[in-house]
Design an enzyme around this catalytic site. Sequence first.
Site, short mmCIF file in Angstrom:
data_model
loop_
_atom_site.label_atom_id
_atom_site.label_comp_id
_atom_site.label_asym_id
_atom_site.label_seq_id
_atom_site.Cartn_x
_atom_site.Cartn_y
_atom_site.Cartn_z
N GLU A 114 -13.56 26.96 49.47
CA GLU A 114 -13.16 28.24 50.05
C GLU A 114 -13.98 28.55 51.30
O GLU A 114 -13.46 29.08 52.29
CB GLU A 114 -13.31 29.35 49.02
CG GLU A 114 -12.29 29.27 47.90
CD GLU A 114 -12.58 30.23 46.76
OE1 GLU A 114 -11.67 30.96 46.35
OE2 GLU A 114 -13.74 30.23 46.27
N GLU A 134 -11.88 25.70 39.22
CA GLU A 134 -12.30 26.89 38.49
C GLU A 134 -11.61 27.07 37.14
O GLU A 134 -12.24 27.49 36.17
CB GLU A 134 -12.05 28.15 39.35
CG GLU A 134 -13.04 28.33 40.49
CD GLU A 134 -12.56 27.70 41.79
OE1 GLU A 134 -13.04 28.09 42.86
OE2 GLU A 134 -11.68 26.79 41.72
#
Length: 258
Positions: A114, A134
Amino acid sequence: MAEHLVTFEIDGALGIVTLRRPEKFNALDIPMLRTLEAALDTAEAADGVRAVLLCGEGKGFCSGGDVEAWSQMSAADFQVQWVRYGHRVFDRLARLRQPTIAVLSGHALGGGLELAVACDFRVAEAHVKLGFPETSIGVVPGWSGTQRAVRRFGAQTVRRMAIGGEIFLASEALALGIVDRVVETGNAFAAANAWAAKIAERGPLATEAAKLMIAVAEGEESAAATEALASGFIALTGDLKAGVGAFKAKQKPAFSRS
């Protein structure tokens, strides 16, 4: 000390922001986010800096958010202190006035990817792996992995990482547009540095304006970018000089549309 977790250096027209927590593969915690935000503020204010490199010290670019830093937080603290604050810092990077290049000399996973996505460009070494793992530990990407990443790479590519659990090698990521260039192991910084130097040779105001216009098209910051572009244009006009001069002299301005 916290101020040494992220450093900012100037090399001619280039700024270099470096994550310095190699023993944790540069995993991000709150002190790192704070110092990263401060480093970006410094880069923004550096007049002679025309491009910025984002690097990670050691073997990893960034392994994402430090699980130990957020796993003990309450739901409310996790939402505000972790997710929302991380978004603020990553948005700061995405909206930096200078073009940015993520130097992926090590893996970029979860929050680390990210972070790289918030840069304008990504140069990856051949051995690097990228992905959003995640959901394998019961959480979701929280720092724009389902938003900015989708805008930049497309929903299906992000689905493959965030839902399908795929981890891409640099060559696969290149084919999917996640990274812009792939180089041999050990060469990412040199390649990114050379690319940034070429960018720095271009017209700085035109480059910044082009970045803002692309951000508008991409939906990155339409309101702020539109007002910044319009205000910058107006600041160059005779009307602004006439208006400010009349205000100071307590007179009625004589605008000439020049």
